[in-house]
Design an enzyme around this catalytic site. Structure first.
Site, PDB file in Angstrom:
ATOM      1  N   GLY A  57       6.188   8.219  14.434  1.00 14.93           N
ATOM      2  CA  GLY A  57       5.680   9.571  13.844  1.00 14.93           C
ATOM      3  C   GLY A  57       4.377   8.988  13.175  1.00 14.93           C
ATOM      4  N   ALA A  58       4.637   7.986  12.343  1.00 19.55           N
ATOM      5  CA  ALA A  58       3.395   7.652  11.300  1.00 19.55           C
ATOM      6  C   ALA A  58       4.343   6.592  10.489  1.00 19.55           C
ATOM      7  CB  ALA A  58       2.876   8.616  10.274  1.00 19.55           C
ATOM      8  N   HIS A 106       4.849  13.289   4.431  1.00 22.85           N
ATOM      9  CA  HIS A 106       5.304  12.082   4.184  1.00 22.85           C
ATOM     10  C   HIS A 106       4.673  10.955   3.587  1.00 22.85           C
ATOM     11  CE1 HIS A 106       9.444  11.052   5.658  1.00 22.85           C
ATOM     12  NE2 HIS A 106       8.762   9.657   6.227  1.00 22.85           N
ATOM     13  N   GLU A 107       3.741  10.856   4.596  1.00 23.86           N
ATOM     14  CA  GLU A 107       3.501   9.605   4.597  1.00 23.86           C
ATOM     15  C   GLU A 107       2.760   9.383   2.689  1.00 23.86           C
ATOM     16  OE1 GLU A 107       4.228   7.250   6.709  1.00 23.86           O
ATOM     17  OE2 GLU A 107       5.272   8.981   8.060  1.00 23.86           O
ATOM     18  N   HIS A 151       5.636   8.802   0.039  1.00 20.70           N
ATOM     19  CA  HIS A 151       5.430   6.600   0.170  1.00 20.70           C
ATOM     20  C   HIS A 151       4.595   6.436  -0.803  1.00 20.70           C
ATOM     21  CE1 HIS A 151       9.108   7.067   2.915  1.00 20.70           C
ATOM     22  NE2 HIS A 151       8.488   7.227   4.237  1.00 20.70           N
TER      23      HIS A 151
END
Length: 818
Positions: A254-255, A288-289, A292
């Site tokens: 997804g990424a 989400h990214e 991180h």
């Protein structure tokens, strides 16, 4: 090619400390290769080690001014001897562009012929781009220089400056693991912005320019809101300078959370109408990214066994922060229906594993455990832990962990220590039960004379005493609820809830991780009550219970299918509609139940809902897509393509036209010429992928043989086209036509590992599996393949998981035959 073992990584990490990387890439050498010159400065306490490099040609290697024999390169490793306390290694190589989404991937946009590149260094792909000590705990700063065609844009982990036409220099980064290094280079369309002193941009292919111009405002809004929330939560500012989000072609995941330059699959730049659920899914991916950048990038695992913690934390934060900070509010509905279901299936297969495994597997084998357990189960457990500890203790531990290990590496034990310092108690027992023991408990409700009894049962092969904290809901004829908070920390607990409730739902708020079983009275009343329950998360809990009970051969699939048919006329969540239709498509029709007459029943319900659904709504789009996938009314579908009879509010844009074209191809109502005509209408790269899927779906011997040849022998086929050919190949209505390919799958799939590498090998093996051939002989053939350890681990994992699903389908058919 050998994969790095944890012992090998520990030995090298003990011997080496890397001071810096200087990487110079020349992207002007042509369509096949690029130049790569890497200068590594490092200290050594051992006289020998090795460097990782996977070139097309290794031109020269110099260690401290002395030439190293390049013929010593063996399986991607070059031994280094006579190391000094201070060393400089210079590696000059020619590298191959990739077409599998890893390494430096090069894609040509069919829409205009423009070429685009991006680097995906995850796991063991970095040496396909530059020479390195490729393991997560040898972090170092990077300085990149890139020579590219003059019209190209270049981005990367550090801020990029064009110092002369076609020549770019990127600012030195903070210490990074090799698997985070990226460069994005091509004639990309870029839109810039800024927030709180952070330079922002989004980029896409030129052919998606109009779509990116439409979508950029939403992407930037989510990004800015999330930066504010993360800064508030963590008390630690984003440390990597600029923040670019590159939507790149043919991306597998997804990424990817590359610090400063996150890469996404460019289908998230919506060129056609999408549902609200799909927009919220993109928002969660962005969030989400971003999580991180702190948890994974600033502090990185020492070894791949702790990858789960990066992903579980980001998964939990994606849903939490999206709900708290953005306009998207259906995040936990999505988690229940989609992410949790993904994890629950993984946790019941023979390949299940602990969330937090010991560091025993090599790098490549660790990727096998990169699944719904690593993401969804871990996120559910962290959500429960945050509730158990309280947010103050939970965040205090996380923030102390980031501060203590910034730009370094840490383990899960290090995080547990910080939570304990913040006031947590009993975490070792909690971690043993929830994180170090695989499997999923079953929680069953039954009625007594005075209340409700809940029973907890752990899987026999993975005994554990896992505490569950959740709510139990009792629902009346109007769907109104009475809820009771429960701590289920034993095998049975009595709950003070009116036993006359028509439907009783354990874990009604989806707060734990368990298989939920409804009592007989609740199941009998479900059809009347479930559509009236207002809470979308609770409806998801019930539907997950139905789906799982069917898969376990405990509930007749006809009854489970009836629940779907009963919900579809009124369901107001596009996520729920899409979930039910995907379950019907992938696991019910042609798997648990015969394709007919049940397909026809579903199509009729969807046809009727099209006449009543809100015009222009997300639910209407989900229903229209579903009708197009399941109807056998070829004349009506052809009318839609011609603009006749299209429901008001539905736009026949490119993607919906391809859904219709795919169904017409499967029905045999169109042929190659009509697919070619549709491709001429949509000559984009997306159109090429759709056309590949449609051609593979045609019910002709020639079409199947062509698709099979692509899947099994074409090393140059781009990854998205490979996936599309696999997706289009099998269908329940074409069983006789595809029957010869069942045995061919088991004879030929192992050979695909020689054509491709990494992620794409396992993914294509899963997609190409004969999943509609529900026969014991297929299980037996799978067992024979699994016994052959010469077959690539990723292929065996995909086959094992598919065979597990097939065994369950056989059990369902056996239990409810006729």
């Amino acid at each position: 090619m050998p994969s790095l073992t944890v012992d090998g990584a520990r030995t090298r990490a003990a011997a080496l400390s890397v001071q810096s990387y200087d990487v110079d890439l020349d992207l002007t050498q042509g369509e096949r290769t690029f130049g790569s010159t890497t200068t590594i400065r490092f200290t050594a306490s051992s006289p020998s080690s090795w460097v990782d490099v996977k070139p097309d040609e290794l031109i020269s290697v110099t260690l401290n001014g002395t030439a190293v024999d390049v013929t010593g390169l063996n399986d991607g490793r070059l031994e280094l001897t006579d190391l000094q306390p201070e060393n400089e290694l210079v590696v000059v190589a020619t590298m191959l562009y990739s077409h599998d989404g890893e390494g430096l991937h090069r894609a040509v946009d069919a829409a205009d012929g423009l070429s685009y590149t991006y680097a995906m260094s995850f796991l063991d792909a970095a040496p396909r781009i530059f020479a390195c000590f490729d393991q997560p705990d040898l972090k170092a700063p990077y300085r990149l220089k890139v020579t590219a065609p003059e019209e190209w844009l270049v981005l990367g982990n550090g801020g990029a400056t064009q110092v002369s036409p076609g020549r770019w220099e990127l600012a030195e980064t903070k210490p990074l693991s090799t698997y985070f290094v990226t460069v994005v280079a091509g004639p990309y369309h870029q839109i810039t912005d800024a927030h709180d002193g952070i330079a922002l941009s989004v980029v896409s292919r030129q052919s998606l320019k109009d779509a990116l111009d439409r979508e950029a405002a939403d992407i930037f809004e989510v990004t800015k809101q999330s930066f504010d929330e993360y800064h508030r939560m963590f008390g630690y500012r984003y440390p990597f300078g600029e923040y670019h989000q590159a939507f790149v072609p043919e991306f597998n995941a997804g990424a990817m959370e590359n610090p400063g330059c996150v890469t996404f699959r460019d289908s998230m730049v919506f060129r056609s109408a999408v549902t609200d659920g799909e927009r919220s899914q993109r928002a969660r991916t962005i969030v989400h990214e971003m999580a991180h950048q702190w948890f994974g990038d600033t502090v990185t695992m020492k070894w791949w066994n702790d990858l789960w913690l990066n992903e579980s934390f980001a998964e939990y934060m994606a849903h939490r922060v999206s709900t708290a900070a953005t306009r998207y509010t259906d995040n936990w509905i999505d988690f229940a229906y989609i992410r949790k279901w993904w994890g629950l299936q993984a946790d019941q297969r023979s390949s299940t594993h602990p969330v937090a495994a010991d560091a025993v597997k090599d790098a490549l084998a660790s990727l096998d455990d990169f699944d719904g357990i690593s993401y969804a189960k871990g996120a559910a457990v962290l959500k429960q832990l945050a509730a158990y500890l309280g947010d103050d203790v939970f965040l205090a531990g996380v923030n102390a962990h980031i501060a203590a290990h910034e730009f370094g590496n840490a383990t899960f034990a290090d995080l547990v220590a910080k939570w304990t310092e913040a006031g947590a108690v009993g975490l070792d027992d909690w971690a043993q039960a929830w994180l170090r023991t695989p499997g999923v408990d079953t929680i069953t409700a039954s009625r007594t004379a005075t209340g409700i009894k809940l029973t907890r049962k752990a899987p026999a092969e993975y005994p554990a005493s896992r505490p569950h904290k959740f709510t139990v809901g009792g629902y009346d004829a109007d769907g109104r609820s009475t809820t009771v908070d429960v701590l289920l920390d034993g095998d049975e607990v009595e709950v003070e809830l009116d036993p006359s409730a028509l439907v009783v739902v354990p874990d009604a708020g989806d707060d734990s991780w368990a298989k939920i079983r409804l009592d007989a009275d609740s199941l009998a009343n479900l059809a009347a009550v479930l559509p009236k329950i207002q809470d979308g998360v609770t409806r998801a809990v019930v539907l997950n219970s139905v789906r799982d009970s069917v898969a376990d051969a405990e509930l007749d699939p006809k009854l489970g299918f009836d629940v779907v048919l009963g919900l579809l006329p009124t369901e107001n969540s596009d996520i729920a509609v899409a979930t039910m239709l995907n379950w019907a498509n992938l696991q019910v029709l042609g798997v648990y139940l015969p394709y007919e007459p049940y397909r026809g029943q579903l199509a009729e319900v969807l046809r009727a809902r099209l006449e009543t659904v809100e015009v222009g709504s997300s639910v209407q789009l989900s229903v229209a897509r579903g009708f197009a996938r399941f109807t056998d009314d070829a004349d009506r579908l052809k009318g839609w393509l011609a603009g006749d009879g299209v429901p008001d509010g539905v736009t026949m844009d490119a993607d919906l036209r391809w859904i219709v074209t795919l169904q017409l191809a499967r029905l045999g109502a169109i042929g190659e010429a009509e697919i070619d005509a549709e491709l001429e209408r949509d000559s984009s790269s997306e159109g090429v992928v759709h056309a590949t899927r449609c051609r593979a779906a045609l019910p002709t011997a020639a079409a199947k043989e062509r698709a099979w040849t692509q899947i099994m022998t074409d090393a140059d086929l781009p990854n998205y086209e490979l996936y599309a050919a696999s997706e289009g190949f099998w269908h329940p209505t074409q069983a006789e036509l595809t029957a010869p390919y069942v045995d061919r799958y088991f004879a030929e799939i192992a050979g695909t590992e020689k054509l491709r590498s990494g992620w794409v090998v396992a993914t294509s093996a899963k997609l190409a599996f004969p999943r509609y051939t529900i026969e014991q002989r297929v299980v037996d053939r799978a067992a024979d393949l699994l016994a052959d350890e010469s077959v690539a681990a990723g292929i065996r994992r995909s086959v094992a998981d598919s065979a597990d699903d097939l065994k369950r389908a056989l059990a369902v058919r056996s239990a409810f035959a006729g």
